[in-house]
Design a protein around this motif. Sequence first.
Motif, PDB file in Angstrom:
ATOM      1  N   ARG A 103      71.737  73.666  23.414  1.00 60.66           N
ATOM      2  CA  ARG A 103      70.649  73.134  23.999  1.00 60.66           C
ATOM      3  C   ARG A 103      69.465  73.867  23.784  1.00 60.66           C
ATOM      4  NH1 ARG A 103      74.575  72.384  28.051  1.00 60.66           N
ATOM      5  NH2 ARG A 103      75.077  70.105  28.204  1.00 60.66           N
ATOM      6  N   LEU A 108      65.848  72.494  22.081  1.00 55.77           N
ATOM      7  CA  LEU A 108      64.696  72.689  22.715  1.00 55.77           C
ATOM      8  C   LEU A 108      63.581  73.534  22.072  1.00 55.77           C
ATOM      9  CD1 LEU A 108      65.710  73.130  26.555  1.00 55.77           C
ATOM     10  CD2 LEU A 108      64.421  71.068  25.312  1.00 55.77           C
ATOM     11  N   VAL A 125      65.059  58.385  25.216  1.00 57.74           N
ATOM     12  CA  VAL A 125      64.399  59.430  24.745  1.00 57.74           C
ATOM     13  C   VAL A 125      63.785  60.378  25.958  1.00 57.74           C
ATOM     14  CG1 VAL A 125      62.755  60.747  23.380  1.00 57.74           C
ATOM     15  CG2 VAL A 125      64.254  59.460  22.094  1.00 57.74           C
ATOM     16  N   THR A 126      63.048  59.465  26.742  1.00 58.19           N
ATOM     17  CA  THR A 126      62.403  60.135  27.740  1.00 58.19           C
ATOM     18  C   THR A 126      63.537  60.378  28.988  1.00 58.19           C
ATOM     19  OG1 THR A 126      60.645  58.601  27.575  1.00 58.19           O
ATOM     20  CG2 THR A 126      60.765  59.436  29.621  1.00 58.19           C
ATOM     21  N   THR A 127      64.577  59.531  29.127  1.00 57.38           N
ATOM     22  CA  THR A 127      65.482  60.157  30.039  1.00 57.38           C
ATOM     23  C   THR A 127      66.301  61.370  29.528  1.00 57.38           C
ATOM     24  OG1 THR A 127      65.771  57.722  30.538  1.00 57.38           O
ATOM     25  CG2 THR A 127      67.448  59.314  31.246  1.00 57.38           C
ATOM     26  N   ARG A 128      66.482  61.504  28.301  1.00 59.04           N
ATOM     27  CA  ARG A 128      67.347  62.797  27.949  1.00 59.04           C
ATOM     28  C   ARG A 128      66.379  63.910  27.997  1.00 59.04           C
ATOM     29  NH1 ARG A 128      67.429  64.710  22.314  1.00 59.04           N
ATOM     30  NH2 ARG A 128      68.976  66.316  22.196  1.00 59.04           N
ATOM     31  N   HIS A 129      64.964  63.636  27.608  1.00 60.04           N
ATOM     32  CA  HIS A 129      64.160  64.958  28.024  1.00 60.04           C
ATOM     33  C   HIS A 129      64.080  65.280  29.357  1.00 60.04           C
ATOM     34  CE1 HIS A 129      60.731  67.578  27.353  1.00 60.04           C
ATOM     35  NE2 HIS A 129      60.116  66.724  28.193  1.00 60.04           N
ATOM     36  N   SER A 130      64.184  64.230  30.303  1.00 63.21           N
ATOM     37  CA  SER A 130      64.098  64.369  31.805  1.00 63.21           C
ATOM     38  C   SER A 130      65.157  65.287  32.150  1.00 63.21           C
ATOM     39  CB  SER A 130      63.893  63.310  32.588  1.00 63.21           C
ATOM     40  OG  SER A 130      62.576  62.758  32.279  1.00 63.21           O
ATOM     41  N   ILE A 161      67.190  67.037  30.192  1.00 76.01           N
ATOM     42  CA  ILE A 161      67.139  68.510  29.837  1.00 76.01           C
ATOM     43  C   ILE A 161      66.305  69.305  30.654  1.00 76.01           C
ATOM     44  CG2 ILE A 161      66.687  69.928  27.891  1.00 76.01           C
ATOM     45  CD1 ILE A 161      67.726  67.540  26.044  1.00 76.01           C
ATOM     46  N   THR A 162      65.114  68.786  31.005  1.00 72.17           N
ATOM     47  CA  THR A 162      64.171  69.718  31.556  1.00 72.17           C
ATOM     48  C   THR A 162      64.646  69.849  33.100  1.00 72.17           C
ATOM     49  OG1 THR A 162      62.454  68.519  30.440  1.00 72.17           O
ATOM     50  CG2 THR A 162      61.801  69.340  32.577  1.00 72.17           C
ATOM     51  N   LYS A 168      62.537  71.687  19.111  1.00 74.90           N
ATOM     52  CA  LYS A 168      61.508  70.167  19.459  1.00 74.90           C
ATOM     53  C   LYS A 168      60.431  70.607  19.885  1.00 74.90           C
ATOM     54  CE  LYS A 168      61.636  66.230  22.552  1.00 74.90           C
ATOM     55  NZ  LYS A 168      62.299  65.569  23.597  1.00 74.90           N
ATOM     56  N   HIS A 169      60.187  71.798  20.635  1.00 71.92           N
ATOM     57  CA  HIS A 169      58.756  72.194  21.121  1.00 71.92           C
ATOM     58  C   HIS A 169      58.302  73.415  20.387  1.00 71.92           C
ATOM     59  CE1 HIS A 169      59.279  69.566  24.448  1.00 71.92           C
ATOM     60  NE2 HIS A 169      60.402  69.995  24.720  1.00 71.92           N
TER      61      HIS A 169
END
Length: 175
Positions: free
Chosen positions: A165, A169, A106-111, A113-114, A172-173
């Motif tokens: 995407r 996002l 999840v962290t890698t995916r978030h990174s 996308i960011t 999610k946020h």
Amino acid sequence: MKQSSRVQCKIYCQRQTIHKFYLSIAGDVYDGLRLRTNRTTLKSDRISFCQKVVTLRLNVVTLSLNVVTLSLKVIVLSLKVIALSLKVIRLSLKVIALSLNVVMLVTTRHSLITAIVDSGTILQPVPSFESQPEKPKRQTKIKALQDWFEKTQPTPSDFDPDQARWEALKEKHNL
């Protein structure tokens, strides 16, 4: 312990009886017939007393063996409980490892996308080939997903990955 004191009490009583027999024999020395009868009785009493002592000792040995057997059974059960506890710990560690893998993904995916959003890179949608009657086969190592991939439809031609995407996002946020 109660049984041991009972046995000692019985032994003491039988000793007293034997002692009384000795005294009666000493007092009846002049009566030969009676003396012979008392001696035989005394010998039979001694034999029965010895037999009782042997029986009691065998009972004590049997009880001791039973206690040892029960102790061994308790030890075996304790070892089984320890083995089961170790299995539970092993499974718990596997669950923790899987949870850490999920967090890393999840962290890698978030990174990613960011990084894509920050760089302003626009991804081009993959053109769909509607003229092909055959579905593209997706390869996966997971057997359960192979059938699922074969049953799924290809992405529609009007699908916009950037829009999808952004919507993910925003959701999610809470934007």
